[in-house]
Design an enzyme around this catalytic site. Structure first.
Site, PDB file in Angstrom:
ATOM      1  N   LYS A  26     -12.647  11.626  35.653  1.00 16.63           N
ATOM      2  CA  LYS A  26     -12.748  12.702  36.643  1.00 16.63           C
ATOM      3  C   LYS A  26     -13.121  12.129  38.010  1.00 16.63           C
ATOM      4  CE  LYS A  26     -14.876  16.469  35.414  1.00 16.63           C
ATOM      5  NZ  LYS A  26     -14.798  17.909  35.491  1.00 16.63           N
ATOM      6  N   ARG A  96     -21.566  17.340  37.003  1.00 14.37           N
ATOM      7  CA  ARG A  96     -20.695  17.319  35.807  1.00 14.37           C
ATOM      8  C   ARG A  96     -20.579  15.910  35.249  1.00 14.37           C
ATOM      9  NH1 ARG A  96     -16.895  21.963  36.437  1.00 14.37           N
ATOM     10  NH2 ARG A  96     -17.099  22.636  38.573  1.00 14.37           N
ATOM     11  N   GLY A 105     -15.579  19.439  26.730  1.00 16.24           N
ATOM     12  CA  GLY A 105     -16.662  20.301  26.265  1.00 16.24           C
ATOM     13  C   GLY A 105     -17.763  19.583  25.503  1.00 16.24           C
ATOM     14  N   MET A 107     -19.910  17.184  26.605  1.00 19.14           N
ATOM     15  CA  MET A 107     -21.131  16.871  27.360  1.00 19.14           C
ATOM     16  C   MET A 107     -21.489  18.051  28.261  1.00 19.14           C
ATOM     17  SD  MET A 107     -20.679  12.880  28.177  1.00 19.14           S
ATOM     18  CE  MET A 107     -18.951  12.900  28.498  1.00 19.14           C
ATOM     19  N   ARG A 352      -5.813  15.235  35.953  1.00 17.39           N
ATOM     20  CA  ARG A 352      -5.782  14.170  34.933  1.00 17.39           C
ATOM     21  C   ARG A 352      -4.410  14.219  34.266  1.00 17.39           C
ATOM     22  NH1 ARG A 352     -10.003  17.116  30.836  1.00 17.39           N
ATOM     23  NH2 ARG A 352      -8.786  18.992  30.622  1.00 17.39           N
ATOM     24  N   HIS A 468      -4.943   5.035  -4.664  1.00 17.10           N
ATOM     25  CA  HIS A 468      -3.642   5.309  -5.288  1.00 17.10           C
ATOM     26  C   HIS A 468      -3.013   6.570  -4.686  1.00 17.10           C
ATOM     27  CE1 HIS A 468      -1.030   7.056  -8.449  1.00 17.10           C
ATOM     28  NE2 HIS A 468      -0.654   5.788  -8.607  1.00 17.10           N
ATOM     29  N   ARG A 574       7.403  -1.605  -5.289  1.00 15.96           N
ATOM     30  CA  ARG A 574       6.353  -1.774  -6.316  1.00 15.96           C
ATOM     31  C   ARG A 574       6.977  -1.409  -7.655  1.00 15.96           C
ATOM     32  NH1 ARG A 574       2.931   0.650  -1.882  1.00 15.96           N
ATOM     33  NH2 ARG A 574       1.106  -0.661  -1.616  1.00 15.96           N
ATOM     34  N   ARG A 630       8.567  -6.628  -5.799  1.00 21.71           N
ATOM     35  CA  ARG A 630       7.350  -7.227  -6.345  1.00 21.71           C
ATOM     36  C   ARG A 630       7.299  -7.019  -7.856  1.00 21.71           C
ATOM     37  NH1 ARG A 630       1.635  -4.871  -4.762  1.00 21.71           N
ATOM     38  NH2 ARG A 630       2.294  -3.226  -6.190  1.00 21.71           N
ATOM     39  N   GLU A 757      -2.760 -12.188  -0.716  1.00 24.98           N
ATOM     40  CA  GLU A 757      -3.684 -11.050  -0.656  1.00 24.98           C
ATOM     41  C   GLU A 757      -5.072 -11.418  -1.166  1.00 24.98           C
ATOM     42  OE1 GLU A 757      -2.032  -7.764  -2.900  1.00 24.98           O
ATOM     43  OE2 GLU A 757      -1.245  -9.083  -4.441  1.00 24.98           O
ATOM     44  N   SER A 776       4.363 -12.649   1.832  1.00 27.71           N
ATOM     45  CA  SER A 776       4.166 -11.272   2.278  1.00 27.71           C
ATOM     46  C   SER A 776       2.670 -10.983   2.147  1.00 27.71           C
ATOM     47  CB  SER A 776       4.982 -10.304   1.423  1.00 27.71           C
ATOM     48  OG  SER A 776       4.779  -9.002   1.910  1.00 27.71           O
ATOM     49  N   GLY A 778      -0.476  -8.987   1.633  1.00 27.25           N
ATOM     50  CA  GLY A 778      -0.901  -7.707   1.041  1.00 27.25           C
ATOM     51  C   GLY A 778      -2.227  -7.362   1.700  1.00 27.25           C
ATOM     52  N   ASN A 780      -3.861  -4.772   2.070  1.00 28.54           N
ATOM     53  CA  ASN A 780      -4.819  -3.873   1.394  1.00 28.54           C
ATOM     54  C   ASN A 780      -5.774  -4.698   0.550  1.00 28.54           C
ATOM     55  OD1 ASN A 780      -3.183  -1.827   2.372  1.00 28.54           O
ATOM     56  ND2 ASN A 780      -2.053  -1.614   0.450  1.00 28.54           N
ATOM     57  N   ASP A 781      -5.184  -5.508  -0.339  1.00 26.38           N
ATOM     58  CA  ASP A 781      -6.044  -6.318  -1.202  1.00 26.38           C
ATOM     59  C   ASP A 781      -6.741  -7.419  -0.418  1.00 26.38           C
ATOM     60  OD1 ASP A 781      -6.223  -5.401  -3.888  1.00 26.38           O
ATOM     61  OD2 ASP A 781      -4.063  -5.691  -4.042  1.00 26.38           O
ATOM     62  N   CYS A 843       3.019  -6.191   3.954  1.00 27.16           N
ATOM     63  CA  CYS A 843       3.450  -4.982   3.266  1.00 27.16           C
ATOM     64  C   CYS A 843       2.280  -4.070   2.907  1.00 27.16           C
ATOM     65  CB  CYS A 843       4.268  -5.313   2.029  1.00 27.16           C
ATOM     66  SG  CYS A 843       3.365  -6.287   0.839  1.00 27.16           S
ATOM     67  N   TYR A 863       8.172  -9.435  10.014  1.00 29.57           N
ATOM     68  CA  TYR A 863       8.403  -8.000   9.801  1.00 29.57           C
ATOM     69  C   TYR A 863       7.169  -7.351   9.191  1.00 29.57           C
ATOM     70  CZ  TYR A 863       8.965  -9.025   4.849  1.00 29.57           C
ATOM     71  OH  TYR A 863       8.727  -9.428   3.558  1.00 29.57           O
TER      72      TYR A 863
HETATM   73  C1  PEP Z   1      -1.606  -4.855  -0.703  1.00 34.44           C
HETATM   74  O1  PEP Z   1      -2.517  -5.210  -1.428  1.00 34.44           O
HETATM   75  O2  PEP Z   1      -1.661  -4.868   0.537  1.00 34.44           O
HETATM   76  C2  PEP Z   1      -0.343  -4.377  -1.285  1.00 34.44           C
HETATM   77  C3  PEP Z   1       0.697  -4.074  -0.548  1.00 34.44           C
HETATM   78  O3  PEP Z   1      -0.339  -4.178  -2.612  1.00 34.44           O
HETATM   79  P1  PEP Z   1      -0.953  -2.914  -3.371  1.00 34.44           P
HETATM   80  O4  PEP Z   1      -1.376  -1.925  -2.332  1.00 34.44           O
HETATM   81  O5  PEP Z   1       0.128  -2.411  -4.249  1.00 34.44           O
HETATM   82  O6  PEP Z   1      -2.081  -3.533  -4.095  1.00 34.44           O
HETATM   83 MG    MG Z   2      -2.098  -5.659  -3.503  1.00 33.59          MG
END
Ligand code: PEP
Ligand code: MG
Length: 887
Positions: A26, A96, A105, A107, A352, A468, A574, A630, A757, A776, A778, A780-781, A843, A863
């Site tokens: 502002k 202000r 809104g 503050m 703004r 999951h 998967r 996989r 992973e 690749s 992973g 997540n793991d 992935c 990728y």
């Molecule tokens: C991961 O672990 O990133 C992965 C792609 O495998 P998943 O989620 O199936 O364990």
């Molecule tokens: Mg995994």
């Protein structure tokens, strides 16, 4: 001396629009508007550094601040010809907040600072309107009393109501000057009773009180929650804008209003907005009066009977329109402005960049390129990738009232309503009877896949973004809210308890997987549109991005969605998801229950044709695009029946006793299955499963090649820690390829790669890369194992970590750059040093997250792969990563 104060007004300013970090959004824009000669009430901005100093020094101010404020006030006085603290011609101020990004809104604000028992009389004289003066003073008492002195607002409202009742008055507008002046005495008494002190009459004390309240409001609960939700760092702090008051409530030739330079809903290039006659901004927010449209076309569009500003004050309207045009030209951005008209004189209070629907944002960006205002790169940078969810999934109709039961993790975007059910079999039954269904479970497992497949939405009481339920729902494009910890499910009674309410099976609920809200009843939704503007923008995106975008899919229908959204291949298939189908699961279970290798091979032989067909269909659908497959990843117990009905059914078809089924399940039970017998470890114990899978892949490849479709499978093994593990699989896969070749006599082109992973495989990447065609990640793991955080259980304490600022993001959503990201970087460097042409993909779920994509781009990943519905988001983020790298 540090400059704590930046002045603006009368065509000049110390600051400009580029100084948002220091002056807040502002303040920076007030300075900019002032210096380009727009009518801005003069004032000054206390920098965000004042806030930082105040909060880190026990709520005290920097030494030189007082002198700087006094000098800035002199400047405001000389521009306005009014004097702060005088009883006649008194300068009144607004105080202000103003953070770097707007926090609407959240503050505090104090208006009419400087009013007291004397200056209120001066104001009555100056305005020629006693009623207005006393109304302004009581508004000030109430606002200051609430915000600065901590007397709750409703106590003032109660006094007002009782006065109105006594006098038989219905509306505030029917209150006369004398009524307000009587009420003032009651208000002052209330302050004295509640605080033990009289209402401050000293304007300077009022000003400092206002400033400290605004600074303090940076740490109020509302602001903290908002920052958490919008990832705004606490250290940013807020600026404070002190400005000469202008009054939209000084009579019937005064107005207050807001305007957008383009339509924020449709994106049409037309000014639109609302205003109120004889009112202050807060009256618009309070919603007690219906605002009037600014333009005649807005009036016609809403079939409004009210006078538009265009008709009511045509000169002011023309001036406002000119200002809107010049502001848009100046910022090259759609603007959202606030204005006040005092005695027919127009004042700009704020500008703004406007927030609009995604549909409008896309249209405005594309139109602005065509109008020559911005280039394609700028248009791409203007769209927040997360915003695209709005046009890819159904959204809630926000005009409808909602009863929110609770809010969980927004695990898969989109909104849906349906009947509440608690297990997959019931879900299928309810759907079979023609109902829309929302499946609510503590958590889901592969066994629930059939139910998940047919429902409109999924809710789980546990789990986070990579549980999951979340992963599967995103893949299917089904809305999902996970981790709603307050919900308690009683599966037996088929009821759900949430915050004291009990919901029965069959009741209708609505979920919004974009916000995480779970609501009672049927809230209408709005269907998404894939507009020409989005297609145009995506064309520009593809010209710029360099990283490949693939999708995580298993079925031809998901593959078709992925292709329609612009996926360039499959980055993760998967294969275990191909086993959940009722025809297949029976063979998988028989394989698990087989007593020896021969028994397992017999069961696998039955699975083979199904599996081969799955690949044939997928290869055909992807029509020559790369496909990473996989091999089996989860522990075997995930395929076993868990509830009594399923166990009885399996016992019937398999001839195995229910007690033996339970015994085998107990045998396979692991305390820590995520770190247990899964991925490559399973293949080392039961190679025959993986041989069958490799055979199915290569036989399917031959079938489609025969049919003239190109295919080059990329076979991938999960949870690799050591080179020697990977070598076992390489031999196994090469061996199956050889066997198929010997039968068909045809060459097969394929690759074999490792999922990285585990921290160990990232560190050993230099060894593994010698024998792998690709890696690749992973993520997540890798996040789970690097941080030692369970992807299914950490949701509850990650929230606490975020509240305590230990983490300002969820590492399962956005990659932890310095920890997990460093492991990815190391793996890339070590891998590439021994294998120049090795390819890298990601992935994990981070492949659909804009911040993570930017990081992956920077470290040279080839990728990313994400669920089909996130492909457009990933494409846009990948293009932005290129453009941001050039900054
Ligand atoms: C991961 O672990 O990133 C992965 C792609 O495998 P998943 O989620 O199936 O364990
Ligand atoms: Mg995994």
């Amino acid at each position: 001396m540090v400059q704590w104060i930046y002045s603006f007004g009368n065509g000049k300013a110390d600051g400009d629009a580029s100084m948002k970090n220091l002056l807040g959004g502002k303040g920076a824009n007030l300075a900019e508007m002032s210096s380009i000669g727009l009518p801005v009430p003069p004032g000054f901005t206390l920098t965000t550094e004042v806030c930082e100093h105040y909060l880190s020094n026990n709520n005290t101010y920097p030494n030189s601040l007082k002198v700087q404020i006094e000098s800035a006030l002199l400047n405001v006085e000389s521009i306005t010809g009014l004097k702060f603290g005088e009883s006649k011609n008194s300068l009144l101020l607004s105080v202000r907040s103003g953070a770097r990004t707007s926090m609407p809104g959240m503050m505090d604000t104090v208006l009419n600072v400087g009013l007291n028992d004397k200056s209120v009389k001066g104001l009555a004289e100056y305005s020629g309107d006693e009623r207005f003066a006393y109304d302004s003073y009581r508004r000030f008492l109430q606002m200051y009393g609430d915000v600065v002195l901590g007397v709750e607002s409703h106590m003032f409202e109660d006094l007002l109501e009782s006065h109105k009742n006594k006098k038989g008055i219905q509306l505030d507008t029917d209150m006369e000057a004398l009524d307000w002046s009587y009420l003032l005495d009651d208000y002052k008494k209330l302050v004295k009773d509640e605080t033990g002190c009289s209402f401050p009459q000293d304007p300077y004390e009022q000003l400092w009180g206002g400033i400290s309240a605004v600074l303090g409001s940076w740490m109020n609960r509302r602001a903290k929650t908002y920052r958490l939700l919008h990832n705004i760092p606490e250290e940013w702090g807020t600026a404070v804008n002190v400005q000469a008051m202008v009054f939209g409530n000084m009579g019937n030739d005064c107005v207050t209003g807001v305007a957008f330079t383009r339509n924020p809903t449709s994106g049409e290039n037309e000014c639109c907005g609302e205003y109120l006659v004889n009112a202050q901004g807060e009256d618009v927010v309070a919603g007690t009066r219906t605002p009037q449209p600014i333009t005649i076309s807005g009036k016609n569009a809403n079939s409004s009977e009210q006078l538009s500003l265009e008709e009511f004050l045509p000169d002011v309207y023309t001036k406002l329109l000119d200002i809107c045009r010049s502001l848009e030209g100046h910022y090259n951005h759609m603007q959202d402005v606030e204005f006040t008209v005092q005695k027919k004189r127009l004042w700009m209070l704020q500008t703004r960049n406007g927030i609009c629907t995604t549909k409008a944002a896309l249209k405005i960006a594309v139109d602005m390129v065509e109008e020559g205002l911005i280039d394609k790169a700028e248009a791409i940078l203007r769209i927040d990738p997360r915003q695209l969810d709005q046009v890819l999934h159904p959204t809630l109709d926000l005009s409808v009232k909602r009863e929110i039961l609770d809010v969980g993790i927004p695990a898969s975007p989109g909104a849906a309503s349906g009947r509440l059910v608690f297990n997959s079999a019931d879900a299928e039954n309810w759907v079979g009877r023609g109902n829309d269904v929302i499946l609510v479970r503590t958590e889901t497992s592969p066994e629930d896949i059939r139910g998940m497949n047919v429902v409109r939405g999924i809710v789980t009481t546990r789990g986070g973004m990579t549980s999951h339920a979340a992963v599967v729902a995103r893949g299917m494009g089904t809305p999902c809210v996970s981790g709603v910890g307050s919900m308690i499910i009683n599966y037996e009674k088929k009821i759900l308890k949430v915050h004291g309410q009990i919901l029965q099976e069959g009741e209708t609920i609505t979920i919004d997987g974009t916000s995480g809200e779970v609501m009672k009843g049927d809230v209408p939704t709005i269907q998404p549109e894939f507009s020409d503007d989005l297609l145009q923008l995506m064309k520009w995106v593809d010209e710029i991005k360099t990283m490949g975008i693939r999708a995580n899919v298993e079925t031809p229908s998901d593959a078709r969605t992925a292709i329609a959204f612009g996926a360039e291949g499959v980055g993760l298939c998967r294969t275990e998801k191909m086993f959940s189908d009722s025809e297949r699961i029976i063979h998988v279970r028989k394989m698990i229950f087989a007593e020896d290798e021969k028994g397992r091979r017999d069961a696998l032989e039955k699975l083979l044709p199904h599996h081969r067909n799955d690949f044939v269909d997928l290869f055909k659908t992807m029509n020559g695009m790369p496909i990473t497959i996989r091999l089996l990843d989860p522990p075997l117990h995930e395929f076993l029946p868990t509830n009594d009905i399923d166990i009885a059914n399996f016992a019937k078809v398999s001839g195995i006793e229910a007690c033996d089924i339970k015994a085998r399940a107990a045998q396979l039970y692991e305390l820590n299955p995520m770190l247990g017998n899964r991925g490559c470890r399973l293949g080392i114990a039961y190679p025959e499963i993986y041989e069958m899978q490799a055979r199915a892949i290569f036989e399917a490849a031959n079938v489609v090649i025969e049919a003239g479709v190109e295919v080059k499978p990329e076979v991938m093994v999960s949870l690799i820690a050591f080179k020697s593990e990977f070598e076992i699989f390489k031999k196994l896969v090469d061996g199956e390829a050889k066997k198929v070749r010997e039968v068909t006599g045809k060459e097969l082109d394929y690759k074999i790669g490792a999922m990285i992973e585990l921290p160990c495989s990232a560190l050993r990447a230099g060894e593994i890369a010698k024998v792998a065609d690709f890696f690749s990640f992973g993520s997540n793991d890798l996040t789970q194992t690097a941080l030692g955080l369970s992807r299914d259980d950490s949701n509850s304490f990650i929230q606490i970590y975020r509240e305590k600022s230990i983490l300002d993001y969820d590492p399962f959503v956005s990659i932890d750059v310095d920890g997990v990201g460093e492991l990815v970087k190391i793996a890339i460097e070590r891998g590439r040093s021994v294998h120049k042409d090795i390819k890298f993909g990601n992935c994990g779920e981070h492949g659909g997250d804009a911040d993570s994509i930017k990081f992956f781009h920077q470290i040279g990943i080839d990728y990313v792969s994400c669920s089909p519905y996130r492909v457009p988001i990933a494409r846009l983020a990948a293009a932005q990563a290129v453009l941001k790298k050039q900054d």
